[in-house]
Scaffold this motif. Structure first.
Motif, short mmCIF file in Angstrom:
data_model
loop_
_atom_site.label_atom_id
_atom_site.label_comp_id
_atom_site.label_asym_id
_atom_site.label_seq_id
_atom_site.Cartn_x
_atom_site.Cartn_y
_atom_site.Cartn_z
N ARG B 179 40.15 40.65 46.97
CA ARG B 179 38.69 40.50 47.07
C ARG B 179 38.23 39.31 46.22
O ARG B 179 37.41 38.49 46.62
CB ARG B 179 38.04 41.82 46.63
CG ARG B 179 36.57 41.86 46.31
CD ARG B 179 35.63 41.51 47.45
NE ARG B 179 36.06 41.95 48.77
CZ ARG B 179 35.76 41.31 49.90
NH1 ARG B 179 35.05 40.19 49.88
NH2 ARG B 179 36.16 41.77 51.06
N HIS B 180 38.78 39.19 45.01
CA HIS B 180 38.46 38.09 44.10
C HIS B 180 38.76 36.74 44.76
O HIS B 180 37.94 35.81 44.73
CB HIS B 180 39.25 38.29 42.81
CG HIS B 180 39.33 37.10 41.90
ND1 HIS B 180 38.22 36.57 41.27
CD2 HIS B 180 40.39 36.34 41.49
CE1 HIS B 180 38.59 35.54 40.52
NE2 HIS B 180 39.90 35.38 40.64
N LEU B 181 39.90 36.63 45.42
CA LEU B 181 40.28 35.38 46.08
C LEU B 181 39.39 35.09 47.28
O LEU B 181 38.99 33.95 47.52
CB LEU B 181 41.76 35.43 46.50
CG LEU B 181 42.75 35.45 45.32
CD1 LEU B 181 44.15 35.81 45.80
CD2 LEU B 181 42.76 34.10 44.59
N LEU B 182 39.05 36.16 48.03
CA LEU B 182 38.14 35.99 49.17
C LEU B 182 36.78 35.50 48.67
O LEU B 182 36.18 34.60 49.24
CB LEU B 182 37.98 37.32 49.93
CG LEU B 182 39.20 37.78 50.75
CD1 LEU B 182 39.01 39.22 51.20
CD2 LEU B 182 39.42 36.86 51.95
N ASP B 183 36.31 36.10 47.58
CA ASP B 183 35.01 35.72 47.02
C ASP B 183 35.01 34.27 46.56
O ASP B 183 33.98 33.60 46.59
CB ASP B 183 34.65 36.63 45.84
CG ASP B 183 34.27 38.04 46.30
OD1 ASP B 183 34.08 38.24 47.52
OD2 ASP B 183 34.20 38.95 45.44
#
Lengths: 353, 353
Positions: B179-183
């Motif tokens: 999720r962090h990388l997608l964000d």
């Protein structure tokens, strides 16, 4: 089972297509054969159900079929210093071949340490113990003698000890690291040392001092540390804060050195141009950080395996009627550690490669 | 000793100046108090010779006063993966307080594994065992039930198991990393996975796939690895060799991620601008490499401590006449792992900070 059907070392050597010497090295967990050859020999020996004669007997007659390791360390250190995992792996490499166990106890202080050795001896939970972290004026030697509990020490203590020791000349490794930095042209060489109450912390520091003295120098600075990465980071910060910082830092252990690289990076110090860094042990990550760490390769696995082998040999002699506890003539000498030069060292002020 | 003189949790709480809840957390090796407070509480409890009522009895009546850990791993992995040292430290943190031992066996194959559990049970060398590395279709569960040897598993196996499990929601940690990388804007996100025959290797991979699927994506690539740094280095090299390399790599373990950073550095890939990297576990070195590793913090110490506590509780219930082996209602749930964002992740193509 008829004794005459038991395969000999010669049988194993023939089946594995190697020399008897190679079989002996492999079966005793000693250096001298490649990992691949060792694996093949062990597989062949297992398939042939090979058991060494004297050890086989000793392993059967011992009661506990277990080796003890009592660690007087914070449980944190066990988690954080890869040395202990390697040591345990090395002991297991030998004892697991005989289906023996490793009995591990962690103690918080000297009293608990004494009580634990007493319990292990009284309840015959182990046949012998491996003594690590030899201390200056180590009280354990006399206590173990009094308990009649066979032991092997990691390094020969300066305290007189009747037990066999597994020895490695780590002085030579430390001196090689310092010599390498001197040869590169460094003169401001600092040392991040281990604690002085541990014999190996003190010995490594003296080796650094001796090699510098031979070049007419003294350490630019010495920070006493505790082998952890966190303390190594603090020590490097302290050294970089000096009015005249060192151009090279020799660490007594890899976790400290890797953390030192991280601190230098974070401060914008160019590595290795502005700062050369060396470690000790060559833990698995050492070659994978950036720049890859120049360090002194020791084989902590071989140390654990050597200690377990020496202990099994001592137990075998005792099972054979020899009451002696061993002594210096049974010391196991491991090959000296070697310097592994990687990218973390360069001449002071060198351009990046 | 008169029972009435035994100090209670309330006595310890008063002496340490903390709540009863804090004492209970600290004495049971559970999260919820700071390390410093825990240390103070344990010191006070030790000074008062505090012993928990039911456990004290159970600990006295057990025969072996030892907990077993049988590792079906190469001894190499034990030396190289800090998880095991932390697990051992966590188990010791609990059992050493009762002067119990940890009996460690390393086995090479399934037959030796079976034989070892049989020996531990038959010779009453341990009172119970901690079962790690739960496997898909794990044969150990049925075997331990047949032997009547109490056990605690690390994670609840998909194989039906009557034993308590220590559980941590590592899916949530893996999903948070993705999720962090997608964000940050990444879309080409690759995964370096653990082996699929280990339930946690497979579970982490599925968590990565699920979080990407929720964003309408699939992994850019998945390389199955074995949790070692060497394999992690090879996996990263493989990913960087793709015609269209990923902009971010999610690793199932820290040693692989740290080695991945080293490979990228060596190839002149700018970190984190050209490649973001995440790990799993937050081993001690993770915060000390460059750039410091964004990773998922688990507490393998707490895992070991939780398993040992659950096992001691199970033994206490059995000593109290309850023959049940435990079951899901006695599972210990550890706090979910949290994402620790450090310098190894940034928007794709971001300027260096």
């Amino acid at each position: 089972m008829a004794r005459s059907t038991r395969p000999t070392i010669a049988d194993v050597a023939r089946a594995a297509g190697v020399s008897r010497g190679a079989v002996s090295f492999a079966l005793n967990g000693r250096p001298g054969v490649s990992d691949r050859t060792r694996a093949r020999i062990l597989r062949v020996a297992d398939e042939m159900s090979w058991q060494p004669d004297h050890r086989a007997r000793a392993m059967r007659v011992q009661r506990a079929q277990a080796v003890g390791l009592v660690l007087h360390r914070s449980v944190d250190t066990i988690a954080d210093d890869p040395f202990f995992a390697s040591l345990i792996a090395g002991v297991e490499q030998v004892v697991s071949r005989h289906a023996w166990s490793l009995v591990l106890d962690v103690v918080a202080d000297d009293d608990e340490e004494r009580a634990t050795y007493e319990r292990l001896a009284r309840e015959r939970r182990v046949d012998g113990v491996v003594v690590s972290d030899v201390r200056v004026d180590d009280p354990r030697i006399g206590h173990l003698v009094a308990l009649g509990l066979p032991a092997v020490t990691l390094q020969r203590p300066t305290t007189p000890s009747p037990f066999p020791a597994v020895r490695v000349d780590d002085d030579r490794g430390m001196r090689a690291a310092v010599r390498h930095l001197l040869d590169l042209g460094h003169r401001r060489i600092a040392h991040v040392a281990g604690p002085a109450w541990l014999e190996h912390g003190l010995r490594r520091r003296r080796a650094v001092e001796a090699e510098l003295a031979a070049a007419g120098l003294a350490p630019h600075a010495v920070v006493e540390s505790d082998f952890t990465a966190a303390a190594g980071a603090r020590a490097t910060a302290q050294l970089l804060d000096l009015a005249e910082p060192p151009t090279a830092v020799v660490h007594a252990g890899d976790p400290m050195a890797v953390a030192g690289l991280g601190v230098a990076h974070a401060r914008g110090v160019r590595l290795p141009e502005d700062l050369s860094v060396t470690g000790f042990d060559d833990v698995e990550l050492a070659g994978h950080v950036h720049p890859p760490l120049t360090t002194v390769r020791t084989d902590s696995r071989a140390w654990g395996a050597g200690a377990a082998t020496a202990l099994v040999d001592l137990l075998a002699r005792r099972a054979g009627g020899d009451d002696a506890l061993g002594g210096e003539e049974h010391d196991v000498h491991l090959p000296p550690p070697e310097l592994v030069v990687r990218g973390s060292t360069a001449p002071p002020g060198a351009a990046a490669t």
